[in-house]
Design a protein around this motif. Structure first.
Motif, PDB file in Angstrom:
ATOM      1  N   SER A   4      10.690 -13.787 -56.166  1.00 36.47           N
ATOM      2  CA  SER A   4      11.681 -14.525 -57.716  1.00 36.47           C
ATOM      3  C   SER A   4      10.906 -16.259 -57.724  1.00 36.47           C
ATOM      4  N   ASN A   5      11.015 -16.704 -56.174  1.00 33.73           N
ATOM      5  CA  ASN A   5      10.105 -18.083 -55.730  1.00 33.73           C
ATOM      6  C   ASN A   5       8.680 -17.550 -54.782  1.00 33.73           C
ATOM      7  N   PRO A   6       7.717 -17.509 -56.394  1.00 29.94           N
ATOM      8  CA  PRO A   6       5.933 -16.892 -56.235  1.00 29.94           C
ATOM      9  C   PRO A   6       6.075 -18.074 -55.167  1.00 29.94           C
ATOM     10  N   ARG A   7       6.548 -19.149 -54.415  1.00 30.99           N
ATOM     11  CA  ARG A   7       5.852 -19.764 -53.451  1.00 30.99           C
ATOM     12  C   ARG A   7       6.050 -19.944 -52.445  1.00 30.99           C
ATOM     13  N   SER A   8       7.180 -19.443 -52.327  1.00 34.83           N
ATOM     14  CA  SER A   8       7.377 -18.068 -50.807  1.00 34.83           C
ATOM     15  C   SER A   8       8.206 -17.197 -51.057  1.00 34.83           C
ATOM     16  N   PRO A   9       7.227 -15.744 -50.901  1.00 34.21           N
ATOM     17  CA  PRO A   9       7.586 -14.592 -51.158  1.00 34.21           C
ATOM     18  C   PRO A   9       8.746 -14.261 -50.240  1.00 34.21           C
ATOM     19  N   VAL A  10       9.435 -13.423 -49.665  1.00 34.05           N
ATOM     20  CA  VAL A  10      10.099 -12.661 -48.959  1.00 34.05           C
ATOM     21  C   VAL A  10       9.747 -10.792 -48.831  1.00 34.05           C
ATOM     22  N   GLN A  11       9.910 -10.524 -48.016  1.00 35.47           N
ATOM     23  CA  GLN A  11       9.405  -9.562 -47.440  1.00 35.47           C
ATOM     24  C   GLN A  11      11.173  -8.476 -47.364  1.00 35.47           C
ATOM     25  N   LEU A  12      11.573  -7.598 -48.156  1.00 32.65           N
ATOM     26  CA  LEU A  12      12.304  -7.030 -48.553  1.00 32.65           C
ATOM     27  C   LEU A  12      12.751  -6.000 -47.474  1.00 32.65           C
ATOM     28  N   GLY A  13      14.123  -5.669 -45.945  1.00 31.92           N
ATOM     29  CA  GLY A  13      13.370  -4.226 -45.629  1.00 31.92           C
ATOM     30  C   GLY A  13      12.017  -4.577 -44.621  1.00 31.92           C
ATOM     31  N   ALA A  14      11.587  -3.213 -44.293  1.00 30.01           N
ATOM     32  CA  ALA A  14      10.915  -2.588 -43.351  1.00 30.01           C
ATOM     33  C   ALA A  14       9.725  -2.186 -44.337  1.00 30.01           C
ATOM     34  N   PRO A  15       8.915  -1.735 -43.895  1.00 32.12           N
ATOM     35  CA  PRO A  15       7.401  -1.447 -44.743  1.00 32.12           C
ATOM     36  C   PRO A  15       8.237  -0.280 -44.971  1.00 32.12           C
ATOM     37  N   LEU A  16       7.757   0.680 -45.941  1.00 32.19           N
ATOM     38  CA  LEU A  16       8.388   1.727 -46.131  1.00 32.19           C
ATOM     39  C   LEU A  16       6.876   2.837 -45.802  1.00 32.19           C
ATOM     40  N   ALA A  17       7.257   3.984 -45.082  1.00 32.91           N
ATOM     41  CA  ALA A  17       6.127   4.707 -44.155  1.00 32.91           C
ATOM     42  C   ALA A  17       6.096   6.099 -44.835  1.00 32.91           C
ATOM     43  N   GLY A  18       5.446   6.694 -45.086  1.00 36.46           N
ATOM     44  CA  GLY A  18       4.999   8.065 -44.994  1.00 36.46           C
ATOM     45  C   GLY A  18       4.172   8.995 -45.518  1.00 36.46           C
ATOM     46  N   HIS A  19       3.508   7.721 -46.148  1.00 31.95           N
ATOM     47  CA  HIS A  19       2.148   8.628 -46.576  1.00 31.95           C
ATOM     48  C   HIS A  19       1.048   8.463 -44.902  1.00 31.95           C
ATOM     49  N   THR A  20      -0.403   9.836 -44.980  1.00 27.66           N
ATOM     50  CA  THR A  20      -0.820   9.439 -43.511  1.00 27.66           C
ATOM     51  C   THR A  20      -2.328   8.937 -43.489  1.00 27.66           C
ATOM     52  N   ASP A  21      -2.221   8.219 -44.929  1.00 28.10           N
ATOM     53  CA  ASP A  21      -3.826   7.478 -44.770  1.00 28.10           C
ATOM     54  C   ASP A  21      -3.557   6.013 -46.307  1.00 28.10           C
ATOM     55  N   ASP A  22      -4.299   5.677 -45.820  1.00 27.49           N
ATOM     56  CA  ASP A  22      -3.939   4.478 -47.303  1.00 27.49           C
ATOM     57  C   ASP A  22      -3.576   4.741 -49.279  1.00 27.49           C
ATOM     58  N   VAL A  23      -2.641   3.740 -48.577  1.00 28.53           N
ATOM     59  CA  VAL A  23      -2.229   3.826 -49.889  1.00 28.53           C
ATOM     60  C   VAL A  23      -3.094   3.436 -51.149  1.00 28.53           C
ATOM     61  N   ALA A  24      -3.515   3.987 -52.065  1.00 34.31           N
ATOM     62  CA  ALA A  24      -3.785   3.851 -53.064  1.00 34.31           C
ATOM     63  C   ALA A  24      -3.499   3.285 -54.691  1.00 34.31           C
ATOM     64  N   SER A  25      -2.394   3.622 -54.498  1.00 36.19           N
ATOM     65  CA  SER A  25      -1.883   3.506 -56.188  1.00 36.19           C
ATOM     66  C   SER A  25      -0.396   2.729 -55.277  1.00 36.19           C
ATOM     67  N   VAL A  26       0.853   2.154 -56.764  1.00 34.16           N
ATOM     68  CA  VAL A  26       1.963   2.012 -56.833  1.00 34.16           C
ATOM     69  C   VAL A  26       2.603   1.345 -57.978  1.00 34.16           C
ATOM     70  N   ALA A  27       3.196   2.104 -58.459  1.00 34.15           N
ATOM     71  CA  ALA A  27       3.653   2.184 -59.722  1.00 34.15           C
ATOM     72  C   ALA A  27       5.382   2.177 -59.585  1.00 34.15           C
ATOM     73  N   PHE A  28       5.942   1.503 -60.432  1.00 34.60           N
ATOM     74  CA  PHE A  28       7.973   1.643 -60.683  1.00 34.60           C
ATOM     75  C   PHE A  28       7.579   2.133 -61.835  1.00 34.60           C
TER      76      PHE A  28
END
Length: 123
Positions: free
Chosen positions: A37-61
């Protein structure tokens, strides 16, 4: 690590600017959600989502922004990223509202309100 894919959340159905959450997938097999919401200062929301066993190639909402789909090499994961869903689950597990002290720790000076509206007073 290297970012391999990014996606902005959609605008909420009731209007507004939308795109305030960014999902980034990376080659360390994790996804990070960011409040941009403030592009000059992005904030990480929580811990990283983990579940893949290799590279995450794509994400989409999803169009409603409540689900994030991620694809890796041979793996597709659907993530529940709805704040309302997380809150309801936390209320079911904890079976109580945040205390005044907890509220202040996480929400600072924002006015206190019940976090689990469906629970009886005193919980």
């Amino acid at each position: 690590n290297y970012v391999t894919s990014v996606a902005f959340s959609p605008a909420p159905p009731e209007g507004g600017t939308g795109g305030e959450t960014l999902a980034s997938g990376s080659d360390d097999a994790t996804i990070i959600l960011w409040d941009v919401s403030n592009p000059r200062s992005p904030v990480q929301l929580g811990a990283p989502l983990a579940g893949h066993t290799d590279d995450v190639a794509s994400v989409a909402f999803s169009p409603d922004g409540k689900t994030l789909a991620s694809g890796g090499w041979g793996t597709i994961i659907l993530w529940d990223v709805s704040v309302e869903s997380w809150q309801a689950r936390a209320c079911r597990i904890a079976n109580r509202n945040l205390t005044q002290e907890e509220w202040k720790r996480y929400f600072g000076e924002e006015a206190y309100r019940k976090t689990c509206a469906e629970l009886a007073e005193g919980k």
